[in-house]
Design a protein around this motif. Structure first.
Motif, PDB file in Angstrom:
ATOM      1  N   TRP A 104      -7.671  -0.909  10.692  1.00 16.88           N
ATOM      2  CA  TRP A 104      -7.262   0.230   9.876  1.00 16.88           C
ATOM      3  C   TRP A 104      -8.000   1.502  10.289  1.00 16.88           C
ATOM      4  O   TRP A 104      -7.419   2.586  10.350  1.00 16.88           O
ATOM      5  CB  TRP A 104      -7.511  -0.038   8.391  1.00 16.88           C
ATOM      6  CG  TRP A 104      -7.246   1.174   7.561  1.00 16.88           C
ATOM      7  CD1 TRP A 104      -6.033   1.624   7.132  1.00 16.88           C
ATOM      8  CD2 TRP A 104      -8.213   2.141   7.121  1.00 16.88           C
ATOM      9  NE1 TRP A 104      -6.180   2.804   6.447  1.00 16.88           N
ATOM     10  CE2 TRP A 104      -7.509   3.135   6.422  1.00 16.88           C
ATOM     11  CE3 TRP A 104      -9.593   2.256   7.247  1.00 16.88           C
ATOM     12  CZ2 TRP A 104      -8.137   4.236   5.851  1.00 16.88           C
ATOM     13  CZ3 TRP A 104     -10.227   3.353   6.681  1.00 16.88           C
ATOM     14  CH2 TRP A 104      -9.506   4.333   5.989  1.00 16.88           C
TER      15      TRP A 104
ATOM     16  N   HIS B  65     -16.807  -4.113   5.164  1.00 15.65           N
ATOM     17  CA  HIS B  65     -15.478  -4.263   5.734  1.00 15.65           C
ATOM     18  C   HIS B  65     -14.973  -5.697   5.586  1.00 15.65           C
ATOM     19  O   HIS B  65     -15.753  -6.637   5.483  1.00 15.65           O
ATOM     20  CB  HIS B  65     -15.476  -3.850   7.197  1.00 15.65           C
ATOM     21  CG  HIS B  65     -16.152  -4.825   8.109  1.00 15.65           C
ATOM     22  ND1 HIS B  65     -17.514  -4.940   8.192  1.00 15.65           N
ATOM     23  CD2 HIS B  65     -15.651  -5.735   8.969  1.00 15.65           C
ATOM     24  CE1 HIS B  65     -17.827  -5.872   9.075  1.00 15.65           C
ATOM     25  NE2 HIS B  65     -16.718  -6.375   9.560  1.00 15.65           N
TER      26      HIS B  65
ATOM     27  N   ALA C 247     -13.471   6.039  -6.082  1.00 16.67           N
ATOM     28  CA  ALA C 247     -13.428   5.192  -4.902  1.00 16.67           C
ATOM     29  C   ALA C 247     -14.583   4.212  -4.982  1.00 16.67           C
ATOM     30  O   ALA C 247     -15.637   4.529  -5.519  1.00 16.67           O
ATOM     31  CB  ALA C 247     -13.552   6.054  -3.658  1.00 16.67           C
TER      32      ALA C 247
ATOM     33  N   GLN D  89       0.817  -1.200   0.000  1.00 20.19           N
ATOM     34  CA  GLN D  89       0.000   0.000   0.000  1.00 20.19           C
ATOM     35  C   GLN D  89       0.850   1.248   0.000  1.00 20.19           C
ATOM     36  O   GLN D  89       0.511   2.237  -0.645  1.00 20.19           O
ATOM     37  CB  GLN D  89      -0.940  -0.024   1.194  1.00 20.19           C
ATOM     38  CG  GLN D  89      -1.938  -1.140   1.004  1.00 20.19           C
ATOM     39  CD  GLN D  89      -2.929  -1.230   2.113  1.00 20.19           C
ATOM     40  OE1 GLN D  89      -2.715  -0.628   3.164  1.00 20.19           O
ATOM     41  NE2 GLN D  89      -3.984  -1.957   1.887  1.00 20.19           N
TER      42      GLN D  89
ATOM     43  N   SER E 108     -14.119   5.497   5.855  1.00 22.55           N
ATOM     44  CA  SER E 108     -14.896   4.512   6.597  1.00 22.55           C
ATOM     45  C   SER E 108     -16.085   5.159   7.265  1.00 22.55           C
ATOM     46  O   SER E 108     -16.128   6.384   7.472  1.00 22.55           O
ATOM     47  CB  SER E 108     -14.023   3.872   7.672  1.00 22.55           C
ATOM     48  OG  SER E 108     -13.708   4.847   8.652  1.00 22.55           O
TER      49      SER E 108
ATOM     50  N   GLY F 156      -7.190  -0.077  -4.360  1.00 22.34           N
ATOM     51  CA  GLY F 156      -6.780  -1.093  -3.393  1.00 22.34           C
ATOM     52  C   GLY F 156      -6.344  -0.527  -2.058  1.00 22.34           C
ATOM     53  O   GLY F 156      -5.857  -1.258  -1.206  1.00 22.34           O
ATOM     54  N   ILE F 157      -6.503   0.780  -1.875  1.00 22.27           N
ATOM     55  CA  ILE F 157      -6.087   1.384  -0.616  1.00 22.27           C
ATOM     56  C   ILE F 157      -7.302   1.965   0.098  1.00 22.27           C
ATOM     57  O   ILE F 157      -8.109   2.649  -0.529  1.00 22.27           O
ATOM     58  CB  ILE F 157      -5.061   2.503  -0.872  1.00 22.27           C
ATOM     59  CG1 ILE F 157      -3.806   1.885  -1.449  1.00 22.27           C
ATOM     60  CG2 ILE F 157      -4.776   3.285   0.384  1.00 22.27           C
ATOM     61  CD1 ILE F 157      -2.681   2.847  -1.542  1.00 22.27           C
ATOM     62  N   ASN F 158      -7.418   1.674   1.380  1.00 25.44           N
ATOM     63  CA  ASN F 158      -8.533   2.225   2.136  1.00 25.44           C
ATOM     64  C   ASN F 158      -8.378   3.737   2.248  1.00 25.44           C
ATOM     65  O   ASN F 158      -7.304   4.227   2.590  1.00 25.44           O
ATOM     66  CB  ASN F 158      -8.550   1.639   3.546  1.00 25.44           C
ATOM     67  CG  ASN F 158      -8.910   0.172   3.552  1.00 25.44           C
ATOM     68  OD1 ASN F 158      -9.099  -0.426   2.486  1.00 25.44           O
ATOM     69  ND2 ASN F 158      -9.009  -0.415   4.725  1.00 25.44           N
TER      70      ASN F 158
ATOM     71  N   GLU G 248     -12.582   2.576  -0.749  1.00 22.02           N
ATOM     72  CA  GLU G 248     -11.267   2.099  -1.167  1.00 22.02           C
ATOM     73  C   GLU G 248     -10.960   2.654  -2.542  1.00 22.02           C
ATOM     74  O   GLU G 248     -11.829   2.727  -3.398  1.00 22.02           O
ATOM     75  CB  GLU G 248     -11.322   0.564  -1.193  1.00 22.02           C
ATOM     76  CG  GLU G 248     -10.149  -0.097  -1.858  1.00 22.02           C
ATOM     77  CD  GLU G 248     -10.376  -1.600  -2.029  1.00 22.02           C
ATOM     78  OE1 GLU G 248     -10.596  -2.293  -1.026  1.00 22.02           O
ATOM     79  OE2 GLU G 248     -10.343  -2.069  -3.181  1.00 22.02           O
ATOM     80  N   ARG G 249      -9.728   3.051  -2.736  1.00 22.03           N
ATOM     81  CA  ARG G 249      -9.332   3.526  -4.055  1.00 22.03           C
ATOM     82  C   ARG G 249      -8.014   2.880  -4.417  1.00 22.03           C
ATOM     83  O   ARG G 249      -7.064   2.934  -3.635  1.00 22.03           O
ATOM     84  CB  ARG G 249      -9.197   5.051  -4.053  1.00 22.03           C
ATOM     85  CG  ARG G 249      -9.238   5.624  -5.452  1.00 22.03           C
ATOM     86  CD  ARG G 249      -9.425   7.106  -5.418  1.00 22.03           C
ATOM     87  NE  ARG G 249      -8.385   7.720  -4.590  1.00 22.03           N
ATOM     88  CZ  ARG G 249      -8.122   9.012  -4.594  1.00 22.03           C
ATOM     89  NH1 ARG G 249      -8.826   9.819  -5.350  1.00 22.03           N
ATOM     90  NH2 ARG G 249      -7.172   9.497  -3.850  1.00 22.03           N
TER      91      ARG G 249
ATOM     92  N   ASP H  88      -9.824  -4.325   8.341  1.00 22.07           N
ATOM     93  CA  ASP H  88     -10.340  -2.979   8.118  1.00 22.07           C
ATOM     94  C   ASP H  88     -10.661  -2.249   9.409  1.00 22.07           C
ATOM     95  O   ASP H  88     -10.468  -1.037   9.512  1.00 22.07           O
ATOM     96  CB  ASP H  88     -11.601  -3.041   7.250  1.00 22.07           C
ATOM     97  CG  ASP H  88     -11.273  -3.328   5.795  1.00 22.07           C
ATOM     98  OD1 ASP H  88     -10.134  -3.043   5.388  1.00 22.07           O
ATOM     99  OD2 ASP H  88     -12.145  -3.836   5.077  1.00 22.07           O
TER     100      ASP H  88
ATOM    101  N   ILE I 103     -16.401   0.604   3.885  1.00 19.09           N
ATOM    102  CA  ILE I 103     -15.030   1.050   3.650  1.00 19.09           C
ATOM    103  C   ILE I 103     -14.967   1.640   2.249  1.00 19.09           C
ATOM    104  O   ILE I 103     -15.441   1.018   1.296  1.00 19.09           O
ATOM    105  CB  ILE I 103     -14.041  -0.123   3.743  1.00 19.09           C
ATOM    106  CG1 ILE I 103     -14.053  -0.746   5.138  1.00 19.09           C
ATOM    107  CG2 ILE I 103     -12.633   0.305   3.355  1.00 19.09           C
ATOM    108  CD1 ILE I 103     -13.431   0.117   6.215  1.00 19.09           C
TER     109      ILE I 103
END
Lengths: 304, 304
Positions: B160, B153, B148, B126, B213, B208-210, B205-206, B157, B203
DNA sequence: CAATTTAGTTGACTCAGTCAAATAAAACTT
DNA sequence: AAGTTTTATTTGACTGAGTCAACTAAATTG
């Protein structure tokens, strides 16, 4: 690994290929090809390299390089002589003219880069350079991997512990979200009741990224509970787990605990090996299905 | 601009050129050259592109591309037809065989990338992807900020959420570890008592990255508690917070809650604006010092 | 409507990069 | 120490990726 990440990387690669293409236009009105420039750069910046180093470093065909060097020699850019230590190899030295060309290429390439970076604000430039460093340190195996450092936890670290353990054990052992719930519970209670005199949390960090954790919580009755030992995949095999456990034991001893106790599962082989080596002994074991799989929960203790 | 920055960029470019060289070995035992692959990729992913778009996009010579397309046509990978709107232009369509090849190349290239990324820990992956995004967003003026996606979740997550909020609010507002303790407590109770029928965690996510939330917990008495709304710095200004809150309200309504309630602090201006816009009304306010700073805690509710 | 621009094709070429074979020194092997 | 294998480099012989210029035809401009 998630497809989204691979897709993002491919996307970046396409973008950066195009970007490098733009930058390499710097050599357009120069008698050098891109490869020539790379070779000249390498010679100029490491005067006295061997030809074989160049083929390795620049991933060039030896025959091709040989011809390039021959041409450079003909143009008076370099001089070559046999390596006195190895009569097969040759040492390449740039002539004055060669150095001049090297500097000229450097100037052009810098100008090309500056053209793109001048439009950015200073902190943007730093963000980009920092990001480049990040990418490199992770993708370049030869990049000097800085050693891990162990420090006390900081804001966010407790969340990280929960996250990384949940992800790892879900992936590796198929545990379900009840494991994350347990970890979150342990973590949140640790933070909520944190007693700096008797409790501690250690984070192992490398290149600014967390790679390991362990914590000691007061279990009452002179017993220190060792919890949430974790070493990230990327940092295994460095003895980090051992170091973390030793640190814990030292701490427990210094705070006057009489015993360290911990609960783990026997699938976690690496962790168990560390406990055994540290002198822990297994005191009880029970089958359970707390995390969706049949596991052997184990309690280990170490008398101090 | 500082030479050190230019030097660092050139250094990275040298490294990444080599890295791309490695990745492009994916096509070695394939009848395609790197350029072929790029063309096929572009055709496969934008079925129906014009040839001129390709020359521009991939910065290829028109003559060269023409020959490549001719060959592809001969091999039955593509079909071309005149553009009905512009009789000079042609529209390129991949055949079934062409798509198959396109997918095959994609697989190879992904595998090559995965090979390098598999050795990295999830958070390292990440970090790298995030860094790539950083570079791209600064260097590519046309960078399309990928959308996004909002999903339920997954393991890790919840950890995170705690981590990212704790880090962000410590940094931005100087809150101390008691905030993380509170967040961890909320999060761990949510997981421990999770009721899929009445509770949910979203969640955002863009790549693959959170990046965001929010969650809904059952507060009993027909009241849904909205909690832990967070949008990462890197994704602010996209309306993500609004979307998340709306998603929550929709969910609460559909599950028959009569009211949504939430607790926040007035320093969180962006969040407050979202609540106001969504129709929440302030019902109570109190000064507190729970996180080491004087703050105004606020309770907001929305009747459904 | 003439002049110019844009899209695409083809012929002719060149030169960057590859492959195989050869030489010679170094490094192992036994 | 002789024989075998490996490493560094060079040369001959190619090939095929990519370029340049000239040409056709449709679209756009003024």
């Amino acid at each position: 690994m998630p497809d989204a990440i691979i897709e993002a990387v491919r996307d970046f690669n396409r973008f950066y290929t195009r970007f490098l293409g733009l930058l390499n236009k710097a050599y357009l009105d120069t008698p050098f090809t891109l490869t020539d420039a790379r070779v000249l750069f390498e010679i100029g910046s490491h005067d006295g390299v061997g030809a074989s180093t160049l083929t390795r470093e620049l991933q060039l065909d030896a025959a091709y390089l040989s011809r390039i060097l021959k041409r450079f020699r003909g143009d008076g850019l370099i001089e070559t002589k046999r390596d006195p230590d190895d009569q097969r190899s040759q040492v390449i030295l740039a002539t004055e003219k060669g150095f001049a060309q090297f500097r000229e290429l450097g100037t052009r390439s810098s100008a090309q880069i500056a053209e793109h970076f001048d439009q950015l604000a200073t902190n943007e430039q730093q963000a980009v350079v920092g990001a480049m460093q990040t990418i490199r340190s992770h993708l370049d195996p030869t990049a000097p991997s800085s050693p891990a450092i162990i420090r006390a936890h900081r804001p966010g670290d407790i969340g990280w512990i929960v996250q990384s353990q949940a992800r790892a054990y879900t992936e590796e052992y198929g545990w379900d979200s009840r494991f994350e719930a347990l970890a979150a519970d342990v973590a949140s209670k640790f933070l909520a009741n944190f007693d700096p005199a008797l409790e501690y949390c250690w984070i192992a960090e490398r290149n600014g990224i967390n790679v390991g954790s362990i914590l000691i919580a007061n279990g009452g009755d002179g017993v220190a509970k060792l919890r949430l030992l974790y070493v990230d995949k990327s940092a295994r095999g460095l003895g980090l787990g051992k170091t973390l456990v030793e640190e814990c034991i030292r701490f427990a001893r210094s705070r006057g605990y009489r015993q360290v106790s911990l609960w783990t599962n026997d699938v976690l082989h690496a962790a168990r090996a560390i406990y055994v080596k540290a002198g822990f002994r297994l005191v009880s074991e029970e089958r359970h299905r707390m995390f969706g799989r049949d596991e052997n929960g184990q309690t280990w203790v170490l008398d101090l």
